[in-house]
Write a protein that holds these residues in place. Structure first.
Motif, PDB file in Angstrom:
ATOM      1  N   ARG A  53       1.061  -1.419  -0.481  1.00 46.57           N
ATOM      2  CA  ARG A  53      -0.128   0.078   0.772  1.00 46.57           C
ATOM      3  C   ARG A  53       0.863   1.338   0.415  1.00 46.57           C
ATOM      4  NH1 ARG A  53      -2.703  -0.223   5.762  1.00 46.57           N
ATOM      5  NH2 ARG A  53      -0.730  -0.421   7.436  1.00 46.57           N
ATOM      6  N   HIS A  54       0.433   2.675  -0.658  1.00 52.42           N
ATOM      7  CA  HIS A  54       1.479   3.332  -0.649  1.00 52.42           C
ATOM      8  C   HIS A  54       0.533   4.537   0.584  1.00 52.42           C
ATOM      9  CE1 HIS A  54       2.750   1.919  -4.346  1.00 52.42           C
ATOM     10  NE2 HIS A  54       1.159   1.709  -4.685  1.00 52.42           N
ATOM     11  N   THR A  55       1.175   5.521   1.097  1.00 48.20           N
ATOM     12  CA  THR A  55       0.440   6.373   1.785  1.00 48.20           C
ATOM     13  C   THR A  55      -0.129   7.422   0.569  1.00 48.20           C
ATOM     14  OG1 THR A  55       1.490   5.177   3.526  1.00 48.20           O
ATOM     15  CG2 THR A  55       1.126   7.435   3.650  1.00 48.20           C
ATOM     16  N   ASN A  56       0.725   7.774  -0.170  1.00 44.51           N
ATOM     17  CA  ASN A  56       0.802   9.177  -0.843  1.00 44.51           C
ATOM     18  C   ASN A  56       0.548   9.429  -2.278  1.00 44.51           C
ATOM     19  OD1 ASN A  56       2.709  10.654   1.341  1.00 44.51           O
ATOM     20  ND2 ASN A  56       4.492   9.706   0.797  1.00 44.51           N
ATOM     21  N   GLU A  57       0.170   7.806  -2.250  1.00 53.57           N
ATOM     22  CA  GLU A  57      -0.432   7.480  -4.254  1.00 53.57           C
ATOM     23  C   GLU A  57      -1.374   6.717  -4.518  1.00 53.57           C
ATOM     24  OE1 GLU A  57       4.122   8.231  -3.152  1.00 53.57           O
ATOM     25  OE2 GLU A  57       3.279   6.472  -3.584  1.00 53.57           O
ATOM     26  N   ASP A  58      -1.824   7.553  -5.335  1.00 43.69           N
ATOM     27  CA  ASP A  58      -3.018   6.932  -5.995  1.00 43.69           C
ATOM     28  C   ASP A  58      -2.185   6.184  -7.237  1.00 43.69           C
ATOM     29  OD1 ASP A  58      -5.486   7.193  -4.392  1.00 43.69           O
ATOM     30  OD2 ASP A  58      -5.027   9.365  -5.289  1.00 43.69           O
ATOM     31  N   GLU A  59      -2.885   4.901  -7.979  1.00 41.17           N
ATOM     32  CA  GLU A  59      -2.409   4.238  -9.185  1.00 41.17           C
ATOM     33  C   GLU A  59      -3.325   4.014  -9.762  1.00 41.17           C
ATOM     34  OE1 GLU A  59       1.269   2.034  -8.168  1.00 41.17           O
ATOM     35  OE2 GLU A  59      -0.167   1.197  -7.760  1.00 41.17           O
ATOM     36  N   ILE A  60      -3.501   4.660 -11.382  1.00 38.92           N
ATOM     37  CA  ILE A  60      -4.789   4.084 -11.661  1.00 38.92           C
ATOM     38  C   ILE A  60      -4.154   3.045 -13.383  1.00 38.92           C
ATOM     39  CG2 ILE A  60      -6.577   5.431 -13.733  1.00 38.92           C
ATOM     40  CD1 ILE A  60      -5.981   7.467 -12.099  1.00 38.92           C
ATOM     41  N   SER A  61      -4.085   1.892 -13.106  1.00 35.46           N
ATOM     42  CA  SER A  61      -3.510   1.265 -14.349  1.00 35.46           C
ATOM     43  C   SER A  61      -4.712   0.990 -15.336  1.00 35.46           C
ATOM     44  CB  SER A  61      -3.880  -0.367 -14.206  1.00 35.46           C
ATOM     45  OG  SER A  61      -2.513  -0.573 -12.401  1.00 35.46           O
ATOM     46  N   TYR A  62      -3.852   1.219 -16.717  1.00 35.79           N
ATOM     47  CA  TYR A  62      -5.028   1.780 -17.776  1.00 35.79           C
ATOM     48  C   TYR A  62      -4.699  -0.066 -18.784  1.00 35.79           C
ATOM     49  CZ  TYR A  62      -7.331   2.049 -22.716  1.00 35.79           C
ATOM     50  OH  TYR A  62      -7.760   1.330 -23.536  1.00 35.79           O
ATOM     51  N   ILE A  63      -5.360  -0.662 -19.189  1.00 38.62           N
ATOM     52  CA  ILE A  63      -4.758  -1.953 -20.053  1.00 38.62           C
ATOM     53  C   ILE A  63      -4.472  -1.940 -20.960  1.00 38.62           C
ATOM     54  CG2 ILE A  63      -5.056  -4.675 -20.053  1.00 38.62           C
ATOM     55  CD1 ILE A  63      -4.667  -3.238 -16.666  1.00 38.62           C
ATOM     56  N   ILE A  64      -3.763  -2.433 -21.017  1.00 37.08           N
ATOM     57  CA  ILE A  64      -3.165  -2.213 -23.036  1.00 37.08           C
ATOM     58  C   ILE A  64      -3.509  -3.449 -23.810  1.00 37.08           C
ATOM     59  CG2 ILE A  64      -1.382  -1.597 -25.230  1.00 37.08           C
ATOM     60  CD1 ILE A  64      -0.352   0.399 -22.645  1.00 37.08           C
ATOM     61  N   GLU A  65      -2.985  -4.640 -23.658  1.00 31.15           N
ATOM     62  CA  GLU A  65      -3.105  -5.898 -24.084  1.00 31.15           C
ATOM     63  C   GLU A  65      -3.283  -6.582 -22.629  1.00 31.15           C
ATOM     64  OE1 GLU A  65       1.171  -6.701 -25.329  1.00 31.15           O
ATOM     65  OE2 GLU A  65       0.262  -4.911 -27.308  1.00 31.15           O
ATOM     66  N   GLY A  66      -3.878  -7.804 -22.631  1.00 38.21           N
ATOM     67  CA  GLY A  66      -4.175  -8.985 -22.311  1.00 38.21           C
ATOM     68  C   GLY A  66      -4.757  -8.466 -21.108  1.00 38.21           C
ATOM     69  N   ARG A  67      -4.772  -9.303 -19.316  1.00 34.57           N
ATOM     70  CA  ARG A  67      -5.765  -9.110 -18.323  1.00 34.57           C
ATOM     71  C   ARG A  67      -5.012  -9.145 -17.256  1.00 34.57           C
ATOM     72  NH1 ARG A  67      -8.851 -14.486 -17.953  1.00 34.57           N
ATOM     73  NH2 ARG A  67     -10.601 -12.927 -16.707  1.00 34.57           N
ATOM     74  N   GLY A  73      -7.921  -5.050  -1.255  1.00 35.17           N
ATOM     75  CA  GLY A  73      -9.127  -4.927   0.081  1.00 35.17           C
ATOM     76  C   GLY A  73      -8.644  -6.224  -0.070  1.00 35.17           C
ATOM     77  N   ASP A  74     -10.406  -6.590   0.285  1.00 42.52           N
ATOM     78  CA  ASP A  74     -10.687  -7.535   0.417  1.00 42.52           C
ATOM     79  C   ASP A  74     -11.377  -8.469  -0.846  1.00 42.52           C
ATOM     80  OD1 ASP A  74     -10.628  -8.326   2.960  1.00 42.52           O
ATOM     81  OD2 ASP A  74     -12.634  -7.326   3.728  1.00 42.52           O
ATOM     82  N   ASN A  75     -11.869  -7.247  -2.418  1.00 40.37           N
ATOM     83  CA  ASN A  75     -11.960  -7.787  -3.225  1.00 40.37           C
ATOM     84  C   ASN A  75     -10.948  -8.745  -4.237  1.00 40.37           C
ATOM     85  OD1 ASN A  75     -14.494  -6.404  -2.925  1.00 40.37           O
ATOM     86  ND2 ASN A  75     -14.067  -4.664  -3.233  1.00 40.37           N
ATOM     87  N   THR A  76     -11.222  -8.805  -5.580  1.00 38.21           N
ATOM     88  CA  THR A  76     -10.499  -9.662  -6.274  1.00 38.21           C
ATOM     89  C   THR A  76     -10.836  -9.606  -7.400  1.00 38.21           C
ATOM     90  OG1 THR A  76      -9.175 -10.858  -4.400  1.00 38.21           O
ATOM     91  CG2 THR A  76      -9.651 -11.598  -6.766  1.00 38.21           C
ATOM     92  N   PHE A  77     -10.758  -8.626  -8.658  1.00 35.31           N
ATOM     93  CA  PHE A  77     -11.232  -8.520  -9.874  1.00 35.31           C
ATOM     94  C   PHE A  77     -10.283  -8.830 -11.444  1.00 35.31           C
ATOM     95  CE2 PHE A  77     -10.779  -4.469  -7.689  1.00 35.31           C
ATOM     96  CZ  PHE A  77     -10.058  -3.755  -8.573  1.00 35.31           C
ATOM     97  N   VAL A  78     -10.784  -9.502 -12.552  1.00 36.25           N
ATOM     98  CA  VAL A  78      -9.601  -9.248 -13.335  1.00 36.25           C
ATOM     99  C   VAL A  78      -9.968  -7.859 -14.305  1.00 36.25           C
ATOM    100  CG1 VAL A  78      -9.354 -10.506 -15.453  1.00 36.25           C
ATOM    101  CG2 VAL A  78      -9.756 -11.912 -13.460  1.00 36.25           C
ATOM    102  N   VAL A  79      -9.893  -6.721 -15.335  1.00 34.90           N
ATOM    103  CA  VAL A  79      -9.489  -5.797 -15.574  1.00 34.90           C
ATOM    104  C   VAL A  79      -9.063  -6.282 -16.938  1.00 34.90           C
ATOM    105  CG1 VAL A  79      -9.155  -3.586 -15.931  1.00 34.90           C
ATOM    106  CG2 VAL A  79      -8.936  -4.702 -13.783  1.00 34.90           C
ATOM    107  N   GLU A  80      -9.526  -6.194 -17.887  1.00 27.56           N
ATOM    108  CA  GLU A  80      -9.631  -6.428 -19.163  1.00 27.56           C
ATOM    109  C   GLU A  80      -8.999  -5.533 -20.444  1.00 27.56           C
ATOM    110  OE1 GLU A  80     -10.334  -9.643 -20.241  1.00 27.56           O
ATOM    111  OE2 GLU A  80     -11.741 -10.278 -18.857  1.00 27.56           O
ATOM    112  N   ALA A  81      -7.960  -5.723 -20.811  1.00 27.55           N
ATOM    113  CA  ALA A  81      -8.250  -4.959 -22.137  1.00 27.55           C
ATOM    114  C   ALA A  81      -8.814  -3.628 -22.605  1.00 27.55           C
ATOM    115  CB  ALA A  81      -6.725  -5.635 -23.553  1.00 27.55           C
ATOM    116  N   GLY A  82      -8.235  -2.662 -22.404  1.00 28.57           N
ATOM    117  CA  GLY A  82      -9.198  -1.530 -22.588  1.00 28.57           C
ATOM    118  C   GLY A  82     -10.005  -0.988 -21.097  1.00 28.57           C
ATOM    119  N   GLU A  83      -9.884  -1.382 -20.450  1.00 25.12           N
ATOM    120  CA  GLU A  83     -10.631  -0.948 -19.066  1.00 25.12           C
ATOM    121  C   GLU A  83      -9.729  -0.654 -17.951  1.00 25.12           C
ATOM    122  OE1 GLU A  83     -13.904  -4.270 -19.076  1.00 25.12           O
ATOM    123  OE2 GLU A  83     -12.230  -4.269 -17.964  1.00 25.12           O
ATOM    124  N   SER A  84      -9.844  -0.166 -16.858  1.00 24.62           N
ATOM    125  CA  SER A  84      -8.681   0.271 -16.081  1.00 24.62           C
ATOM    126  C   SER A  84      -8.953  -0.138 -14.908  1.00 24.62           C
ATOM    127  CB  SER A  84      -8.959   1.865 -16.033  1.00 24.62           C
ATOM    128  OG  SER A  84      -9.960   2.774 -16.119  1.00 24.62           O
TER     129      SER A  84
END
Length: 169
Positions: A53-67, A73-84
């Motif tokens: 975990r980061h104290t100071n930053e937010d991260e936004i991941s934009y998927i170009i290729e793959g999954r 936290g307690d949530n688990t999910f999959v992000v597909e290409a074209g999603e963030s």
């Protein structure tokens, strides 16, 4: 943290077993908004990092290729290409490549100074295996500087839970 005004862009491999490719595309000093963009790559079946975990930053991941598999936290999910996925500061999270193709994504980091972490960690991490005591102490200092926490004991459970590969390629 080190003075980052004179730093160069980089292309390194870091993370768990150096599985995570990191190439700085936009440095925080490139604009007035202090946002950084890092392009990451991750091979199929690989874990990027322990829960962290980061104290100071937010991260936004934009998927170009793959999954991308994500635990936040307690949530688990999959992000597909074209999603963030947004991984907010202060929340334990990690990610992996559930495969079967390579994962490539842009990580938008705000504020962006954390982008320098990858180059600094690359200079400390051993090429193979676990860091020795000196490297572990330097990494701990680096983590403190960035107010970045890792939970290394999460790795075995993450690997088992998500059917990931344990060793290097």
């Amino acid at each position: 943290m080190t003075d980052t005004t004179q730093r160069e862009k980089y292309s390194v491999s870091v993370g768990f077993n150096r599985n995570l490719g990191a190439e700085l595309k936009v440095a925080p000093r490139d604009g007035e908004n202090e946002v950084a963009v890092v392009e990451h790559t991750l091979a199929p079946g690989k874990l990027a990092a322990p829960l962290h975990r980061h104290t100071n930053e937010d991260e936004i991941s934009y998927i170009i290729e793959g999954r991308m598999g994500v635990q936040e936290g307690d949530n688990t999910f999959v992000v597909e290409a074209g999603e963030s996925a947004v991984k907010g500061r202060g929340i334990w999270h990690t990610f992996w490549n559930p495969g079967p193709e390579s994962l490539r994504f842009l990580e938008i980091i705000t504020p962006g100074d954390f982008a320098w972490y990858f180059a600094e960690a690359d200079e400390i991490l051993p090429d193979n295996g676990e860091p020795d005591a000196d490297a572990a102490e330097k990494l701990a200092t680096l983590h403190d500087q960035y107010e970045f926490e890792l939970c290394p004991e999460s790795v075995p459970e993450l690997i088992e839970q998500h059917g990931l590969e344990t060793g290097e390629e």
